[in-house]
Design an enzyme around this catalytic site. Structure first.
Site, PDB file in Angstrom:
ATOM      1  N   LYS A   1       0.581  -1.136  -0.378  1.00 14.87           N
ATOM      2  CA  LYS A   1      -0.357  -0.051   0.014  1.00 14.87           C
ATOM      3  C   LYS A   1       1.112   1.428  -0.205  1.00 14.87           C
ATOM      4  CE  LYS A   1      -4.266  -1.534   1.258  1.00 14.87           C
ATOM      5  NZ  LYS A   1      -5.857  -1.372   2.457  1.00 14.87           N
TER       6      LYS A   1
ATOM      7  N   LYS B   1      -4.225 -10.338  -6.239  1.00 15.90           N
ATOM      8  CA  LYS B   1      -4.997 -10.745  -5.566  1.00 15.90           C
ATOM      9  C   LYS B   1      -6.130  -9.041  -6.222  1.00 15.90           C
ATOM     10  CE  LYS B   1      -6.039  -8.085  -1.496  1.00 15.90           C
ATOM     11  NZ  LYS B   1      -6.295  -7.516  -0.175  1.00 15.90           N
TER      12      LYS B   1
ATOM     13  N   LYS C   1     -10.463  -4.722  -3.699  1.00 18.83           N
ATOM     14  CA  LYS C   1     -11.706  -3.786  -4.500  1.00 18.83           C
ATOM     15  C   LYS C   1     -11.665  -2.656  -4.177  1.00 18.83           C
ATOM     16  CE  LYS C   1     -13.456  -4.100   1.087  1.00 18.83           C
ATOM     17  NZ  LYS C   1     -12.098  -3.521   1.894  1.00 18.83           N
TER      18      LYS C   1
END
Ligand code: AQP
Length: 335
Positions: A118, A200, A203
């Site tokens: 992130k 992955k 969302k």
């Protein structure tokens, strides 16, 4: 370690209100969660404090926090059989999180792959909250004397850290925290992006390889049919050499409660088109009732709020006891 205060084993899990959940969240989390209340004293949380570690539009955070609660319920959780609440409604999460910061080493947090991922994706906002995310997650889990944490496998590293923090505290102050363990589903523990099947499904990065739970079933089916595969022409569960096919097998396995290997056996000798057709059908079959129930629940936010407020009251009782015990052991002057 400390004995559980419930005759049933205790489980805790959380989902961030950081966007519209994906079919990965459904297969890796919402769907397997629904089995827990039968066998566990189960806590489910909308982890809004976690969501803000990446900047959120206020109106989106507001809507997505109710939204995640509604997806939990639409997936099949009965609020009378579990404790469903919003993290920020139980202040003990941040209080214990602060305390546990002092039992966590910088080096441990620097090793967390989610942080590294992130931080690379949000270079403009590598904030201290993003760095400390796993400590707050440890607090979430440890507050409820949790034994099992059902999660997708991206969270296993964070649970290991929670165990290390708990062990460190218990070694200094004596038996306090119950030792949690992560539990991942047998299929779909890490659903991959349909266009980049080595990454992955996420969302927060919607696109042609992501199916969000509010997407039209017809559009979702199209995305499955366009999913990246390979030129080998063999249906086998081989994550290394056939990540696209392996992902489709995981998705179908997750939706039909089978292992990807069992699904691969069923499709042995068949064309990729047959597998894609079956996956698309299963996705549509899952999405239609889920979306209808979600829409119904979101049309009555007052009722959702009542459910969440009741959940927070129940959660707070246990969380307050844990924080009190921790502070007492550490020598805090209690209020
Ligand atoms: N792709 C996935 N496959 C299986 N399980 C998944 N989970 C997440 N993605 C997949 C599981 O869903 C639960 C809740 O996840 P989260 O809200 O903590 O995080 P997230 O969906 O990964 O979303 P983020 O962090 O907002 O952003 P991205 O999407 O960019 O990573 C967890 O049990 C998780 O394992």
């Amino acid at each position: 370690m400390s004995t559980s205060i419930s005759p049933k084993p205790i489980s805790f899990s959380g989902i961030q209100s950081s966007g519209i959940p994906s079919i990965g969240n459904y297969i890796g989390a919402f769907k397997p969660f629904t089995a827990y209340p039968q066998t566990h004293k189960a806590y489910f949380c909308v982890v809004d404090h976690h969501a803000i570690t990446v900047r959120q539009e206020p109106k989106d955070l507001f809507e997505n926090s109710y939204g995640v609660a509604a997806w939990y319920l639409a997936a099949g959780l009965n609020p009378h059989e579990c404790t469903l609440f919003i993290q920020s409604h139980v202040k003990e999460h941040t209080e214990l999180g602060w305390i546990l910061n002092t039992f966590t080493q910088m080096g441990e947090l620097e090793r967390m792959t989610q942080f590294k991922d992130k931080a690379a994706r949000h270079k403009e906002n590598v904030n201290a909250g993003l760095f400390g995310y796993p400590v707050l997650m440890a607090a979430d889990i440890l507050l409820y004397n949790t034994q099992e944490v059902p999660v997708g496998d991206d969270q296993i590293q964070h649970i290991e850290l929670a165990r290390n923090i708990a062990t460190r505290f218990n070694n200094i102050y004596g038996d306090t925290f119950v030792m949690p363990k992560g539990v991942i589903p047998k299929s779909g523990a890490r659903v991959k992006d349909l266009q980049e099947p080595t990454r992955k499904m996420s969302k927060s990065q919607p696109g042609p390889g992501t199916i969000l739970l509010n997407e039209s079933p017809a559009e979702a089916a199209k995305k499955i049919k366009r999913a990246q595969t390979d030129s080998l022409g063999v249906i086998a569960y081989d994550t290394e050499n056939q990540p696209g096919i392996a992902n489709l097998l995981e998705i179908l396995g997750g939706l039909t409660n089978r292992t990807p290997q069992a699904v691969a056996q069923e499709f042995e000798g068949q064309q990729y088109g047959a597998l894609k057709g079956a996956v698309a059908e299963a996705v549509v079959f899952a999405l239609e009732p889920l979306q209808a129930e979600y829409t119904r629940l979101m049309s009555d936010k007052a009722e959702l709020h009542r459910i969440l407020a009741k959940g927070a009251d129940d959660a707070r009782e246990v969380a307050a006891q844990t924080v009190r015990k921790v502070k007492e052991k550490m020598g805090y002057v209690l209020a």
